[in-house]
Design a protein around this motif. Structure first.
Motif, PDB file in Angstrom:
ATOM      1  N   GLN A 132      77.564 -44.235  68.483  1.00 20.73           N
ATOM      2  CA  GLN A 132      77.382 -42.828  68.127  1.00 20.73           C
ATOM      3  C   GLN A 132      76.795 -42.089  69.321  1.00 20.73           C
ATOM      4  O   GLN A 132      75.924 -42.601  70.010  1.00 20.73           O
ATOM      5  CB  GLN A 132      76.517 -42.680  66.883  1.00 20.73           C
ATOM      6  CG  GLN A 132      75.152 -43.319  66.960  1.00 20.73           C
ATOM      7  CD  GLN A 132      74.438 -43.323  65.626  1.00 20.73           C
ATOM      8  OE1 GLN A 132      75.058 -43.291  64.566  1.00 20.73           O
ATOM      9  NE2 GLN A 132      73.119 -43.369  65.660  1.00 20.73           N
ATOM     10  N   THR A 133      77.337 -40.898  69.567  1.00 19.86           N
ATOM     11  CA  THR A 133      76.872 -40.079  70.677  1.00 19.86           C
ATOM     12  C   THR A 133      76.679 -38.646  70.202  1.00 19.86           C
ATOM     13  O   THR A 133      77.461 -38.146  69.394  1.00 19.86           O
ATOM     14  CB  THR A 133      77.835 -40.149  71.879  1.00 19.86           C
ATOM     15  OG1 THR A 133      77.261 -39.472  72.984  1.00 19.86           O
ATOM     16  CG2 THR A 133      79.188 -39.557  71.566  1.00 19.86           C
ATOM     17  N   SER A 134      75.658 -38.008  70.706  1.00 23.14           N
ATOM     18  CA  SER A 134      75.288 -36.686  70.210  1.00 23.14           C
ATOM     19  C   SER A 134      76.281 -35.610  70.615  1.00 23.14           C
ATOM     20  O   SER A 134      76.845 -35.639  71.698  1.00 23.14           O
ATOM     21  CB  SER A 134      73.889 -36.307  70.706  1.00 23.14           C
ATOM     22  OG  SER A 134      73.886 -36.231  72.104  1.00 23.14           O
ATOM     23  N   LEU A 135      76.481 -34.676  69.716  1.00 23.41           N
ATOM     24  CA  LEU A 135      77.244 -33.468  70.005  1.00 23.41           C
ATOM     25  C   LEU A 135      76.284 -32.313  70.266  1.00 23.41           C
ATOM     26  O   LEU A 135      76.713 -31.222  70.620  1.00 23.41           O
ATOM     27  CB  LEU A 135      78.173 -33.134  68.840  1.00 23.41           C
ATOM     28  CG  LEU A 135      79.249 -34.174  68.557  1.00 23.41           C
ATOM     29  CD1 LEU A 135      80.022 -33.824  67.300  1.00 23.41           C
ATOM     30  CD2 LEU A 135      80.192 -34.302  69.743  1.00 23.41           C
ATOM     31  N   GLN A 136      74.985 -32.571  70.071  1.00 25.03           N
ATOM     32  CA  GLN A 136      73.925 -31.592  70.320  1.00 25.03           C
ATOM     33  C   GLN A 136      72.751 -32.315  70.973  1.00 25.03           C
ATOM     34  O   GLN A 136      72.408 -33.429  70.579  1.00 25.03           O
ATOM     35  CB  GLN A 136      73.480 -30.950  69.004  1.00 25.03           C
ATOM     36  CG  GLN A 136      74.610 -30.202  68.318  1.00 25.03           C
ATOM     37  CD  GLN A 136      74.270 -29.883  66.873  1.00 25.03           C
ATOM     38  OE1 GLN A 136      73.932 -30.748  66.107  1.00 25.03           O
ATOM     39  NE2 GLN A 136      74.375 -28.611  66.537  1.00 25.03           N
TER      40      GLN A 136
END
Length: 155
Positions: A132-136
């Motif tokens: 999982q990688t942040s979009l924010q």
């Protein structure tokens, strides 16, 4: 804002249940989130539909870590690419909304692979890996690996 988020979640579940897919699936999961130190343990529920090799799943997970508990709401799409006996391999992509108790909420993109082992025609053991990688930027501390194991029932 919370009311809108809940309506979006309910709409996603309704879409999953209303479609003309071949099978509706419900499941329970146990999770381990390695993105933070110490690791977070979690549990969850899923509702999904499968049409042939394509699947769409909505999920809720609850992670606990001292006072920093996190609720995670997700929508994940998958496509079965291989089957070996009773084991099906499925690459997956999705999006998740994180709602931690001690930091800001935010969105993440997820990508990974899952395996499903059919115990019977309707019951399967599942195992998933996702990154999982942040979009924010406010949820960058949640970037990392998550391992999930579970059990699902197909109607």
């Amino acid at each position: 804002y919370k009311g809108i988020t809940m309506k979006v979640k309910l709409a996603l579940v309704a879409l999953l249940l209303a479609g003309s897919a071949q099978a509706v699936e419900v499941g329970v999961t146990a999770n381990r989130d390695y993105s933070q130190t110490p690791d977070k343990k979690g549990y969850g529920i899923t509702v999904g539909q499968k049409a042939g090799k394509v699947g769409l799943t909505a999920g809720f997970e609850r992670y606990t870590q001292n006072s920093n508990d996190t609720n995670r709401y997700s929508v994940v799409a998958g496509y079965d690419v291989a089957q070996f006996g009773n084991v099906t391999i499925t690459p997956k992509v999705g999006v998740a909304y994180l709602n931690p108790t001690t930091t800001d909420n935010g969105w993440q993109a997820t990508a990974g692979v899952g395996a499903s082992y059919a115990l019977t025609k309707n019951v399967a053991l599942t195992a998933d890996y996702r990154y999982q990688t942040s979009l924010q930027t406010r949820v960058e501390s949640f970037n990392g690996n998550v391992i999930t194991g579970g059990l699902k029932y197909s109607f």
